[in-house]
Write an enzyme that holds these catalytic residues in place. Sequence first.
Site, mmCIF file in Angstrom:
data_model
loop_
_atom_site.group_PDB
_atom_site.id
_atom_site.type_symbol
_atom_site.label_atom_id
_atom_site.label_comp_id
_atom_site.label_asym_id
_atom_site.label_seq_id
_atom_site.Cartn_x
_atom_site.Cartn_y
_atom_site.Cartn_z
ATOM 1 N N ASP A 19 2.333 11.331 -17.220
ATOM 2 C CA ASP A 19 2.434 9.864 -17.091
ATOM 3 C C ASP A 19 1.590 9.318 -15.946
ATOM 4 O OD1 ASP A 19 4.460 9.966 -19.111
ATOM 5 O OD2 ASP A 19 5.857 10.599 -17.557
ATOM 6 N N LYS A 22 -3.430 8.762 -17.717
ATOM 7 C CA LYS A 22 -4.624 9.423 -18.275
ATOM 8 C C LYS A 22 -5.203 8.649 -19.444
ATOM 9 C CE LYS A 22 -2.171 13.125 -19.104
ATOM 10 N NZ LYS A 22 -0.942 12.814 -18.395
ATOM 11 N N GLY A 46 2.464 10.539 -24.546
ATOM 12 C CA GLY A 46 2.405 9.105 -24.847
ATOM 13 C C GLY A 46 1.325 8.504 -23.970
ATOM 14 N N HIS A 47 0.162 8.239 -24.545
ATOM 15 C CA HIS A 47 -0.950 7.718 -23.753
ATOM 16 C C HIS A 47 -1.117 6.232 -24.047
ATOM 17 C CE1 HIS A 47 -2.703 12.021 -23.232
ATOM 18 N NE2 HIS A 47 -1.578 11.820 -22.590
ATOM 19 N N GLN A 231 0.526 15.604 -20.727
ATOM 20 C CA GLN A 231 1.499 15.979 -19.688
ATOM 21 C C GLN A 231 0.764 16.141 -18.348
ATOM 22 O OE1 GLN A 231 1.854 18.168 -22.822
ATOM 23 N NE2 GLN A 231 2.827 16.301 -23.517
HETATM 24 P P1 IMP Z 1 8.892 18.956 -24.153
HETATM 25 O O1 IMP Z 1 7.421 18.941 -23.907
HETATM 26 O O2 IMP Z 1 9.340 17.904 -25.134
HETATM 27 O O3 IMP Z 1 9.402 20.325 -24.513
HETATM 28 O O4 IMP Z 1 9.620 18.561 -22.772
HETATM 29 C C1 IMP Z 1 9.589 19.422 -21.632
HETATM 30 C C2 IMP Z 1 9.481 18.623 -20.346
HETATM 31 O O5 IMP Z 1 8.201 18.005 -20.280
HETATM 32 C C3 IMP Z 1 10.500 17.480 -20.198
HETATM 33 O O6 IMP Z 1 10.840 17.358 -18.831
HETATM 34 C C4 IMP Z 1 9.727 16.263 -20.661
HETATM 35 O O7 IMP Z 1 10.241 15.074 -20.109
HETATM 36 C C5 IMP Z 1 8.351 16.592 -20.107
HETATM 37 N N1 IMP Z 1 7.283 15.936 -20.876
HETATM 38 C C6 IMP Z 1 6.828 16.260 -22.092
HETATM 39 N N2 IMP Z 1 5.818 15.455 -22.452
HETATM 40 C C7 IMP Z 1 5.607 14.613 -21.439
HETATM 41 C C8 IMP Z 1 4.658 13.566 -21.194
HETATM 42 O O8 IMP Z 1 3.766 13.264 -21.999
HETATM 43 N N3 IMP Z 1 4.777 12.927 -20.002
HETATM 44 C C9 IMP Z 1 5.681 13.272 -19.064
HETATM 45 N N4 IMP Z 1 6.580 14.246 -19.240
HETATM 46 C C10 IMP Z 1 6.541 14.914 -20.410
#
Ligand code: IMP
Length: 432
Positions: A19, A22, A46-47, A231
């Site tokens: 977040d 990017k 989520g971009h 991420q």
């Molecule tokens: P997962 O990727 O859904 O398995 O989530 C694992 C961890 O990564 C959790 O803490 C999510 O909140 C975090 N996470 C996954 N995708 C994002 C992102 O795009 N932005 C921020 N945190 C993320």
Amino acid sequence: MAPERTTQTLVVLGAQWGDEGKGKIVDLLTDRADVVVRFQGGHNAGHTLVVKGEKTVLHLLPSGILHAGVECVIGNGVVLSMADLLKEIHELEAKGVELRGRVRISSACPLILPSHIALDQARESTLRGGDKIGTTGRGIGPAYEDKVGRRAIHLGLTRDEAKFSARLEELFDYHNFLLANYYRVATVELAKARDELLKQAGELRPMIADTVEILHGHRRAGRRILFEGAQGALLDIDHGTYPFVTSSNTTSGGAATGSGFGPLYLDRVLGVAKAYATRVGEGPFPTELFDATGEHMAKAGNEFGSTTGRGRRCGWFDAAAVRLATQINSISGLCLTKLDVLDGMESLKVCVGYRDAPSNSPAVESYGRLRPLYEELPGWRESTRGVRSVEALPANARAYIAFIEETVGAPVEIISTSPDREDTIVLRPPFG
Ligand code: IMP
């Protein structure tokens, strides 16, 4: 002095917990790129892009998609929900974005199946309080587990209906066994899922490609290629705050493995970091604030997840963590976003290391226990929102940026002062 190597390929990735903004930066840099590549993660990302006041949130499509003529590649490292990709494609087409011939998807992308989503959600709901990961519930972890377990179904297999159906049946047997007997929740119906998946695959078929070959063709032709991370570095499966991480390599090495582009072909790495810090989901966050300052950051920065809508935790800039990110990614330059959120604060703290820790870098195993060591800097009263030149920034804002550069050990090359594409200060053009 030897001339500096020119930049034809650039990796842009998050240097914190995701977040970082990017999407906006990749979208901005796409003006200068011919190809944009996603190489890991899935629709957990989520971009958010804001172009002339209009907001678009992308989850799977590379952020170059709003620029006509830019090719968008989804590399083999991405776990693919065909349903969500099609939803995104249809939404953009309805807005008048021309996608035909511009989207290429690796045939080696492992598919995210409805049963992966059921497993992700079942697992999270059975974990107790402090053990919860806070996943996005999109099936990302279980899909990567199947990839590593050599059970995954690749997108390319959908071209052979009989083989695809047989493999799907096998995998559903296994997933439904876990759902029914281990998690004791409802199973997922095979026939319905198969029909839906084959229909989706039919629609995506013209986009399925050998993306490794395509990317190297672009490289040989001298085209500019931008690799878009999802991420952030501290959510990396190997180097992040394990087990509170995502299931892929979010770091720059992932750009090579997740696309088939060897590391020596990657010219530069731009690390994107917010001027403070946020984290969504569970897990260690040494500089987290639980007071009015944290609340102010959340409000001023509109800190709500673009994928899940969850509120983000906020805290001071952790320079020690970003220094670690700089090393593990070979970050050559930083992009500092959301500087304007800090406007009007009396003073600002920056974490420069950790109390009683064996080193100044946050070792993965001790992350949860780290107590930050802060340096305090004076804030600024003036608004930096929408400022487009470094000279127009308040002196204290410039001093804050210089302090970050020095502590992190990388130059700040881009500064973002609002969500809008135009409100950006580019100190060093990333390509060329
Ligand atoms: P997962 O990727 O859904 O398995 O989530 C694992 C961890 O990564 C959790 O803490 C999510 O909140 C975090 N996470 C996954 N995708 C994002 C992102 O795009 N932005 C921020 N945190 C993320």
